[in-house]
Design an enzyme around this catalytic site. Structure first.
Site, PDB file in Angstrom:
ATOM      1  N   LYS A 120       0.796  -1.231   0.000  1.00 24.27           N
ATOM      2  CA  LYS A 120       0.000   0.000   0.000  1.00 24.27           C
ATOM      3  C   LYS A 120       0.831   1.285   0.000  1.00 24.27           C
ATOM      4  O   LYS A 120       0.368   2.342   0.441  1.00 24.27           O
ATOM      5  CB  LYS A 120      -0.985   0.059   1.186  1.00 24.27           C
ATOM      6  CG  LYS A 120      -1.881  -1.136   1.361  1.00 24.27           C
ATOM      7  CD  LYS A 120      -2.468  -1.693   0.103  1.00 24.27           C
ATOM      8  CE  LYS A 120      -3.510  -0.830  -0.565  1.00 24.27           C
ATOM      9  NZ  LYS A 120      -3.961  -1.471  -1.839  1.00 24.27           N
TER      10      LYS A 120
ATOM     11  N   GLY B  69       2.424   2.261  -2.882  1.00 25.77           N
ATOM     12  CA  GLY B  69       2.553   2.694  -4.276  1.00 25.77           C
ATOM     13  C   GLY B  69       3.406   1.734  -5.085  1.00 25.77           C
ATOM     14  O   GLY B  69       3.893   2.071  -6.169  1.00 25.77           O
TER      15      GLY B  69
ATOM     16  N   SER C 151      -4.809   2.928   4.279  1.00 29.59           N
ATOM     17  CA  SER C 151      -5.025   2.427   2.913  1.00 29.59           C
ATOM     18  C   SER C 151      -5.215   0.910   2.931  1.00 29.59           C
ATOM     19  O   SER C 151      -6.075   0.360   2.229  1.00 29.59           O
ATOM     20  CB  SER C 151      -3.819   2.813   2.053  1.00 29.59           C
ATOM     21  OG  SER C 151      -3.802   2.083   0.864  1.00 29.59           O
TER      22      SER C 151
ATOM     23  N   ARG D 278      -7.895   4.367  -4.576  1.00 30.28           N
ATOM     24  CA  ARG D 278      -9.329   4.266  -4.249  1.00 30.28           C
ATOM     25  C   ARG D 278      -9.860   5.594  -3.713  1.00 30.28           C
ATOM     26  O   ARG D 278      -9.115   6.412  -3.184  1.00 30.28           O
ATOM     27  CB  ARG D 278      -9.558   3.217  -3.161  1.00 30.28           C
ATOM     28  CG  ARG D 278      -9.406   1.817  -3.624  1.00 30.28           C
ATOM     29  CD  ARG D 278      -9.984   0.859  -2.586  1.00 30.28           C
ATOM     30  NE  ARG D 278      -9.921  -0.492  -3.110  1.00 30.28           N
ATOM     31  CZ  ARG D 278      -8.898  -1.308  -2.915  1.00 30.28           C
ATOM     32  NH1 ARG D 278      -7.859  -0.909  -2.191  1.00 30.28           N
ATOM     33  NH2 ARG D 278      -8.894  -2.506  -3.451  1.00 30.28           N
TER      34      ARG D 278
ATOM     35  N   TYR E  41     -11.930   7.129  -0.789  1.00 26.70           N
ATOM     36  CA  TYR E  41     -12.488   6.866   0.542  1.00 26.70           C
ATOM     37  C   TYR E  41     -12.317   8.123   1.395  1.00 26.70           C
ATOM     38  O   TYR E  41     -11.488   8.986   1.067  1.00 26.70           O
ATOM     39  CB  TYR E  41     -11.848   5.641   1.216  1.00 26.70           C
ATOM     40  CG  TYR E  41     -10.350   5.543   1.109  1.00 26.70           C
ATOM     41  CD1 TYR E  41      -9.517   6.309   1.925  1.00 26.70           C
ATOM     42  CD2 TYR E  41      -9.754   4.668   0.192  1.00 26.70           C
ATOM     43  CE1 TYR E  41      -8.143   6.185   1.822  1.00 26.70           C
ATOM     44  CE2 TYR E  41      -8.382   4.565   0.089  1.00 26.70           C
ATOM     45  CZ  TYR E  41      -7.576   5.324   0.903  1.00 26.70           C
ATOM     46  OH  TYR E  41      -6.225   5.233   0.793  1.00 26.70           O
TER      47      TYR E  41
HETATM   48  N1  LIG Z   1      -0.050   6.550 -10.083  1.00 28.65           N
HETATM   49  C1  LIG Z   1      -0.735   5.908  -9.135  1.00 28.65           C
HETATM   50  N2  LIG Z   1      -1.929   5.373  -9.418  1.00 28.65           N
HETATM   51  C2  LIG Z   1      -2.642   4.747  -8.463  1.00 28.65           C
HETATM   52  N3  LIG Z   1      -2.224   4.613  -7.188  1.00 28.65           N
HETATM   53  C3  LIG Z   1      -1.049   5.149  -6.867  1.00 28.65           C
HETATM   54  C4  LIG Z   1      -0.262   5.820  -7.805  1.00 28.65           C
HETATM   55  N4  LIG Z   1       0.850   6.238  -7.190  1.00 28.65           N
HETATM   56  C5  LIG Z   1       0.755   5.877  -5.922  1.00 28.65           C
HETATM   57  N5  LIG Z   1      -0.384   5.216  -5.706  1.00 28.65           N
HETATM   58  C6  LIG Z   1      -0.800   4.675  -4.405  1.00 28.65           C
HETATM   59  O1  LIG Z   1      -0.579   3.271  -4.411  1.00 28.65           O
HETATM   60  C7  LIG Z   1      -1.427   2.757  -3.403  1.00 28.65           C
HETATM   61  C8  LIG Z   1      -1.493   1.264  -3.566  1.00 28.65           C
HETATM   62  O2  LIG Z   1      -0.247   0.782  -3.146  1.00 28.65           O
HETATM   63  P1  LIG Z   1       0.338  -0.572  -3.640  1.00 28.65           P
HETATM   64  O3  LIG Z   1       0.307  -0.633  -5.102  1.00 28.65           O
HETATM   65  O4  LIG Z   1       1.669  -0.734  -3.023  1.00 28.65           O
HETATM   66  O5  LIG Z   1      -0.698  -1.598  -3.031  1.00 28.65           O
HETATM   67  S1  LIG Z   1      -0.533  -3.184  -2.964  1.00 28.65           S
HETATM   68  O6  LIG Z   1       0.159  -3.466  -1.755  1.00 28.65           O
HETATM   69  O7  LIG Z   1       0.157  -3.641  -4.133  1.00 28.65           O
HETATM   70  O8  LIG Z   1      -1.937  -3.656  -2.901  1.00 28.65           O
HETATM   71  C9  LIG Z   1      -2.707   3.473  -3.597  1.00 28.65           C
HETATM   72  O9  LIG Z   1      -3.363   3.459  -2.337  1.00 28.65           O
HETATM   73  P2  LIG Z   1      -4.904   3.859  -2.175  1.00 28.65           P
HETATM   74  O10 LIG Z   1      -4.968   5.335  -2.517  1.00 28.65           O
HETATM   75  O11 LIG Z   1      -5.272   3.600  -0.769  1.00 28.65           O
HETATM   76  O12 LIG Z   1      -5.686   3.035  -3.132  1.00 28.65           O
HETATM   77  C10 LIG Z   1      -2.263   4.842  -4.056  1.00 28.65           C
HETATM   78  O13 LIG Z   1      -2.362   5.835  -3.052  1.00 28.65           O
END
Ligand SMILES: Nc1ncnc2c1ncn2[C@@H]1O[C@H](COP(=O)(O)OS(=O)(=O)O)[C@@H](OP(=O)(O)O)[C@H]1O
Length: 809
Positions: free
Chosen positions: A544, A546, A640, A764, A766
């Site tokens: 979570k 990135g 997250s 997401r 939220y």
């Molecule tokens: N470019 C881009 N597009 C979408 N999301 C982005 C991006 N860069 C960083 N993030 C952040 O990445 C969060 C998800 O982290 P992970 O990919 O490490 O999650 S996982 O562990 O693989 O499930 C995700 O967390 P959430 O916002 O809670 O969905 C994003 O905040």
């Protein structure tokens, strides 16, 4: 209060003598902590009022005597309070200008010593309470090292472990050639003269053992184990039983005139019956390659016939039909067919193969693992155990270990100084005295002394000609019975293997080492496999932060390639962190493309970062490769992750609010909620997890990515990352990444001008975190974040923006 089962070992920075101690401890698998160099700062001695160490060892008595008095007092106090004993070695050499007859005082102990003495006969004191493995009785013969120190005690706290032999007038000579007669006189005047002494603690409440030499001398090796056992009240002790197995590989293999004759088979049978008198059930294990039967001279073929006739006398194990190496076969069917030929041969001749044991020619395929070998062994022979000298490496032999893979127990295999070409004593490489040294207290004896279970490798050729196999083990067994109370035992291979992993359960899980790190491993690894297709760097998480965006951006780089997707875990292979690891290296490698020139391969599994086992496993397979860690505010990460669980309909996350989740009390809240809380919050202790990584990897190979920067300005974050990874071609991401207002994140700019973003699961929507949770987590992670700042500074890493803002220091 009892002390834990660990040794604290004080070593000089350029220690040579201490190596022998470390080898002994590693062989017997006692835990120890080494303290080197500047010992002004003592290590922490207690944990929650429990002593950390059961015995304290100084490789040099003068290190202890030279301690600052406060430290020495602290150490002594610890020993008294926790009933902990000390072991000292004294191996000081006089300078040429010093008086050779000098008798010196040992600190403030009621004890004196003299150095550089050559001992003549001496004996073990049969009444010493220290003796356990050491067997008294025999006079210790010359030659012993000529640099002994002997002790002259003048207090009844000291008793001899070894002492001058009653019937010997003169015990010692000056080794440097100064006035031997004077030396003899001086020493004769000393009533008590002990090369190894026990201080029973009557003088100052601490028990100690003093060795007037190093562990090079075989008797000291035995007494060192006894000293550890005695001083730790049996906690640092291994049983007296020594199980051993002798394999004779290459039966029926060998060029004419090097093979067994009838008289050799008879000698082998006689020796086996002799051994059975003391070691019930003992049986040689004979490893056969059926194809080569009757391929020697006529007389040798007669011996082959006799072996067949007497086959019931032995246990048999398959080697390989024609002594081929398993890693040559990519096609399992062919390999299995060859095994089947050997099996039919065994059936025809009624061989007892009930031990379900096998040995691979040249160790090929056992480690590094060639899956086809394990598959065919199971399918054709239902093999349950094998042995190799290649795990984790051939050398050093005290670090050889066992592991279990695909239900086959792999035991460490020991060398005993005999190789296929050692057939004649006079022609032993380096002279026969080398072999005698190996047997009489050298490496073979050491194997018996330190290993509770030994599987020895010998070959058919060692039982013909001079029958060095029989000579070696006959002499070794007599030597063991003369000097030790060890009890030699035998058990068939499967039972032996089970016993092994009961004694050493921590060895059950394998460790996959990089096959290209060692020439020997590379030689028995399939040519079709290539270490270049292993990843050059790994994005390890945490979840979570990135990591998916980072993964995706990296795959846009023209010279960077990732693994093929997994049907169950998508872009993540999740090899090092879970049960996939036990599928083996071939499984892992099947995820990676064949590398092209200039291509960098990487993997990302966000579950790696906070799993305790991962750093060890990962660095073992991918030494000197970079790991990439993405860090965001751990509170945001936790939130997250919680949202992620909610959207996946996790029962607890759906039922309880975020605040309820993070503040749930163990013991009061339902276990499922506590488990959710742990998985939510634990990865955020970045400093603790990084410390675990730093135990296995140098800081220069850890790359930190600021997760906030990755979100707000990915081009800059990717520039930094490429630089840190040492990329020669830096790809400009500003041309292919564009902020997408709808998504609220940077996305890929397509040639059409449109953007392609990550799916709904990333980024997401939220609500913001509630203020109570913000406050709670601020405090919760405060100490850990402060530690992280210090840690990153200490290893010269940039401090992510979010952390500088929080920084309390
Ligand atoms: N470019 C881009 N597009 C979408 N999301 C982005 C991006 N860069 C960083 N993030 C952040 O990445 C969060 C998800 O982290 P992970 O990919 O490490 O999650 S996982 O562990 O693989 O499930 C995700 O967390 P959430 O916002 O809670 O969905 C994003 O905040």
């Amino acid at each position: 209060m009892p002390a834990r089962q660990k040794v604290l070992l004080f070593l000089h920075p350029k220690s040579t003598v201490g190596k022998g101690i470390q080898i002994a401890l590693e062989f017997v698998r006692f835990k120890f902590q080494v303290q080197t160099g500047d010992i002004r700062n003592l290590p922490v001695l207690t944990d929650d009022n429990k002593g950390r160490y059961a015995v304290i060892v100084f490789e040099d008595l003068f290190m202890y005597l030279g301690l600052q008095s406060a430290n020495r007092n602290a150490l002594d106090k610890y020993c008294r309070e926790y009933n902990v004993g000390m072991i000292f070695l004294l191996h000081y050499h006089k300078k040429p200008e010093e008086d050779p007859l000098l008798i010196s005082q040992v600190g403030n102990f009621p004890l004196r010593y003299m150095t550089d003495v050559r001992l003549k006969d001496y004996e073990i004191n049969e009444t010493s309470p220290l003796l356990r493995i050491t067997r008294p009785g025999a006079v210790v013969p010359l030659p012993t090292p000529n640099d002994w120190t002997v002790f002259f005690p003048y207090h009844h706290t000291y008793t001899a472990v070894t002492r001058k032999h009653r019937n010997t007038r003169s015990l010692a000579f000056d080794s440097m050639g100064h006035g031997a007669a004077d030396m003899e006189q001086t020493i004769e005047n000393q009533e008590k003269l002990y090369p190894v002494i026990l201080d029973r603690g009557i003088y100052d409440g601490i028990q100690r053992v003093f060795f007037g030499s190093t562990l090079k001398f075989f008797l000291n090796k035995i007494m060192f184990l006894d000293a550890l056992s005695y001083l730790s009240y049996g906690r640092l002790s291994i049983p007296l039983e020594r199980y051993f197995q002798i394999d004779i590989d290459d039966v029926f293999v060998g060029i004419p005139d090097t093979r067994l004759l009838i008289s050799d088979v008879n000698a082998l049978l006689n020796f086996q019956s002799q051994l059975r008198k003391n070691i019930p059930g003992f049986s040689f294990q004979l490893g056969f390659s059926g194809k080569f039967i009757y391929s020697g001279t006529d007389a040798e073929s007669e011996a082959d016939r006799m072996l067949l006739k007497m086959s019931d006398e032995f246990l048999w194990f398959p080697h390989m039909w024609s002594h081929m190496q398993a890693h040559w076969f990519l096609n399992a069917t062919k390999l299995c067919d060859y095994m089947e030929l050997n099996r039919q041969f065994a059936i025809r001749h009624n061989f007892n193969t009930s031990s379900h044991y096998a040995v691979a020619p040249h160790h090929a395929g056992v480690y590094p693992v060639h899956e086809q070998l394990y598959y065919c062994w199971k399918k054709i022979w239902n093999i349950s155990s094998t042995s190799t000298e290649e795990y984790l490496s051939l050398r050093p032999d005290h670090k050889r270990r066992g592991f279990i893979h695909k239900n086959i127990m792999v035991l460490p295999r020991q060398t005993c100084g005999l190789f296929t070409h050692t057939m004649v004593l006079d022609m032993y490489p380096g002279g026969q005295e080398i072999l005698l040294e190996i047997i009489d207290g050298g490496s073979l004896f050491q194997s018996f002394l330190y290993n509770q279970i030994n599987v020895f490798m010998t070959h058919q050729s060692n039982y013909g000609n001079d029958r060095l196999g029989l000579f070696t083990f006959d002499r070794e067994i007599k030597f063991i019975y003369k000097w030790t109370n060890l009890r030699l035992k035998y058990e068939p291979p499967m039972a032996l293997a089970r016993r092994y992993f009961n004694i050493y359960p921590e060895e059950r899980e394998p460790l996959w080492k990089n096959p290209c790190a060692q020439r020997r491993h590379l030689e028995i690894w399939s040519e079709e496999k290539n270490c270049n297709s292993l990843p050059s760097f790994v994005v390890v998480g945490p979840q979570k932060t990135g990591t998916t965006a980072l993964y995706w951006f990296l795959t846009m780089h023209p010279h960077v390639k990732s693994n093929h997707p997994s049907p169950t875990t998508f872009e993540e292979v999740q090899f090092f962190s879970g049960s996939n690891y036990f599928k083996g290296l071939d499984w892992y490698m099947s995820f990676f493309p064949t590398p092209e020139n200039n291509t960098v391969i990487f993997e990302k599994s966000a579950t790696y970062f906070d799993q305790q086992v991962v750093p060890k496993r990962l660095t073992m397979l991918l030494p000197s490769k970079h790991v990439v860690v993405v860090l965001i505010d751990p509170a945001k990460r936790a939130y997250s992750w919680y949202q992620h669980m909610r959207s996946h309909n996790d029962a607890s996350a759906s039922k309880y609010s975020f605040y309820e989740t993070i503040t749930a009390q163990p013991g009061k809240a339902p276990p499922a909620l506590i488990s959710l809380q742990r998985r939510c919050l634990d990865p955020g202790f970045y400093a603790r997890h990084l410390e675990n990584w730093l135990e296995y990897i140098q800081s220069q190979y850890i790359v930190i990515v600021d997760g906030d920067l990755l979100k707000s300005d990915p081009s800059s974050a990717m520039f930094n990352l490429q630089t840190d990874l040492g990329f020669t071609e830096i790809y400009q991401y500003d041309k292919i990444l564009k902020f997408d207002k709808r998504k609220g994140f940077f996305c890929q700019l397509l040639p059409t001008g449109k953007t392609k973003c990550l799916g709904r699961g990333k980024g997401r929507q939220y609500p913001d975190m509630d203020q109570l949770s913000v406050k709670y987590l601020d405090t919760y992670y405060k100490e850990s974040n402060t530690k992280l700042t210090e840690l990153l500074r200490g290893i010269n890493k940039p401090i992510p923006g979010w952390l500088s803002e929080k920084s309390v220091t």
